[in-house]
Design an enzyme around this catalytic site. Structure first.
Site, PDB file in Angstrom:
ATOM      1  N   ASP A   1       0.913  -1.210  -0.077  1.00  0.00           N
ATOM      2  CA  ASP A   1      -0.001  -0.225  -0.193  1.00  0.00           C
ATOM      3  C   ASP A   1       0.892   1.328  -0.085  1.00  0.00           C
ATOM      4  O   ASP A   1       1.992   1.220   0.432  1.00  0.00           O
ATOM      5  CB  ASP A   1      -1.041   0.095   1.190  1.00  0.00           C
ATOM      6  CG  ASP A   1      -0.134   0.001   2.639  1.00  0.00           C
ATOM      7  OD1 ASP A   1       0.843  -0.691   2.735  1.00  0.00           O
ATOM      8  OD2 ASP A   1      -0.550   0.695   3.489  1.00  0.00           O
TER       9      ASP A   1
ATOM     10  N   GLU B   1      -0.013  -1.422   5.450  1.00  0.00           N
ATOM     11  CA  GLU B   1       1.022  -1.063   6.346  1.00  0.00           C
ATOM     12  C   GLU B   1       0.990   0.565   6.988  1.00  0.00           C
ATOM     13  O   GLU B   1       1.079   0.777   8.103  1.00  0.00           O
ATOM     14  CB  GLU B   1       2.277  -1.081   5.700  1.00  0.00           C
ATOM     15  CG  GLU B   1       3.781  -1.117   6.711  1.00  0.00           C
ATOM     16  CD  GLU B   1       4.326   0.309   6.721  1.00  0.00           C
ATOM     17  OE1 GLU B   1       5.233   0.336   7.555  1.00  0.00           O
ATOM     18  OE2 GLU B   1       3.660   1.278   6.309  1.00  0.00           O
TER      19      GLU B   1
HETATM   20 ZN    ZN Z   1       6.800   2.269   4.069  1.00  0.00          ZN
END
Ligand code: ZN
Length: 359
Positions: free
Chosen positions: A71, A128
Site C-alpha cells: 500500500d 502498512e
Molecule cells: Zn513504507
C-alpha cells in the site's frame, strides 16, 4: 539490469494501491511473480501475498523471507513516474510510491540476479500505512521462513533493529453548552482540553520517548460555549513501560482537568504495537550487515521511533530486520528516488541472498 529494474519499478507504481485498495496490485504481482520467478503464490485471507521462490545452487539452506508493503499513502491514484537525470519522481500531483515499491522492485531484481539463493519467500503486505494491519493479519502458516528482511527504511547503510511501543489516545470531553452571552451556564469543553493538554509533557520527553496531540475538533458556533471536543493524541517510547506511563499521565490530565471544570471525559488508550528489538548478534542482522558491506557501504544499526511491519512480525516470533531503500520525501508529492539507490538496494539484497545461500 538498470533498465529492467527501473521499468519494473515504474510498472509497479502505475498500479494504484492506496491503503485498503491493494487487491489489483497484489493480483498483478502474483501474476508477475509466477511468470518471472516461477514462484508458487498464495494470497491469505487478509489479502497479503506470499510468493515462494525455490532455492538456486543451494541445498539444505533455511528459507528466508523478503518483505515489502503493497500500500501507499494518498494521493496515490494515477501515479505517473518520470525518470530525469537519474532520479525518479512523480509528475507532481501524487506521491511516487517508492515507499515501498522501491523495496519490492529491488527484491524481485535481487531474486532474479542472485547467482545462488536459499528458498525465498516474498511477502507483500497490505495496510502498512494504516496501522500495520496486513502484517498483523498475515497468515504465518503460509510461511516456512523464520527470519527475514523488510526493505522499507531510508538510509541504504542502516539496519533497523526495532522500534517503540506506540499508544493511541482517543479523547472525548463533554462540557455544557450555553449562549456565549451567559457563559456562567456553560462549561467550555475547549477550555478543558486546553488545560488538560498543558498538564502533560509534549514533544521529546527524553531520547527515546515522544508524545503528540495530533487533532482537536470541537465547538459548533462562535457565539456558543462549546459542549464537546474530541482529540486524537499518541505517545511512543522505545521503553514499553515509559510509553504506558506517559499514556496514563495523559489520561490522568484529561480526567483531572475535566473533573476540576465540572466536565466529563472519556479517554480510550489503545496499544498499537509493542516495542521490540532484534539482537545485534542475531543471524539476520549479521547477514544484513555483511550484505551492506559487500555492496561497499559501511553498515550501521539503529532503532527508530516509527512503526514498521518488523515490529509486528518480530512480535509474532519471526527474526526480522529492516533495511533502507533510499528515497526521499516519502508521503509527499515531492517523493523521489535515485536510480542509483534503487540499484544499490537490489545489489545489497542480491549479496544477502548469495551470502545466505553459502551459510
Ligand atoms: Zn513504507
Amino acid at each position: 539490469m538498470t533498465d529492467r529494474l527501473v521499468e519494473r519499478f515504474c510498472a509497479m507504481v502505475r498500479i494504484d494501491s492506496e491503503s485498503g485498495n491493494e487487491a489489483r496490485f497484489i493480483d498483478a504481482m502474483k501474476g508477475r511473480f509466477e511468470e518471472e520467478l516461477s514462484a508458487t503464490c498464495a494470497v491469505d485471507a487478509h489479502g497479503n501475498l506470499i510468493a515462494k521462490v525455490p532455492a538456486k545452487g543451494a541445498v539444505d539452506v533455511a528459507p528466508i523471507f523478503l518483505a515489502a508493503h503493497a500500500d501507499t499513502v494518498k494521493p496515490g491514484v494515477g501515479i505517473e513516474p518520470i525518470v530525469e537525470d537519474g532520479v525518479i519522481r512523480s509528475k507532481g500531483e501524487t506521491i511516487l510510491g517508492a515507499d515501498d515499491k522501491a523495496g519490492l522492485a529491488a527484491i524481485v531484481e535481487a531474486v532474479l540476479t542472485a547467482q545462488t539463493r536459499p528458498p525465498v519467500e516474498i511477502v507483500v503486505t497490505r495496510g502498512e500505512e494504516i496501522g500495520l494491519v496486513g502484517a498483523r493479519n498475515l497468515d504465518l502458516s503460509l510461511l516456512d521462513a523464520e527470519r527475514g528482511i523488510i526493505a522499507d527504511s531510508e538510509a541504504l547503510n542502516e539496519v533497523i533493529l526495532g522500534g517503540p511501543t506506540h499508544a493511541s489516545l482517543d479523547v472525548e470531553i463533554v462540557g455544557k453548552a450555553a449562549h456565549a452571552a451567559a457563559p456562567e451556564h456553560g462549561v467550555s469543553a475547549i477550555r478543558v482540553a486546553a488545560q488538560a493538554i498543558c498538564r502533560f509533557e509534549e514533544g521529546n520527553l527524553d531520547d527515546e520517548t515522544v508524545s503528540n496531540v495530533g487533532t482537536i475538533h470541537g465547538g459548533m458556533i462562535r457565539n456558543g460555549v462549546p459542549e464537546r471536543v474530541t482529540i486524537e493524541a499518541e505517545c511512543r517510547s522505545l521503553d514499553h513501560d515509559k510509553c504506558l506511563r506517559q499514556a496514563e499521565a495523559m489520561r490522568a490530565a484529561f480526567e483531572a482537568a475535566a473533573s476540576d471544570a465540572g466536565a466529563t471525559t472519556n479517554v480510550e488508550v489503545r496499544i498499537e504495537y509493542e516495542a521490540s528489538k532484534t539482537s545485534e548478534d542475531s543471524s539476520i542482522v549479521r547477514l544484513a550487515k555483511e550484505a551492506i558491506s559487500a555492496a561497499g557501504l559501511e553498515p550501521e544499526t539503529r532503532v527508530i521511533l516509527g512503526g514498521t511491519d518488523a515490529l509486528i512480525l518480530s512480535g509474532r516470533g519471526l527474526e526480522t530486520a529492516v533495511i533502507g531503500v533510499g528515497g526521499e520525501a516519502a508521503h509527499s508529492t515531492d517523493e523521489r528516488i535515485r536510480v542509483a539507490d534503487l540499484e544499490k538496494v537490489a545489489e545489497i539484497l542480491r549479496h544477502l541472498l548469495e551470502i545466505a545461500a553459502a551459510e
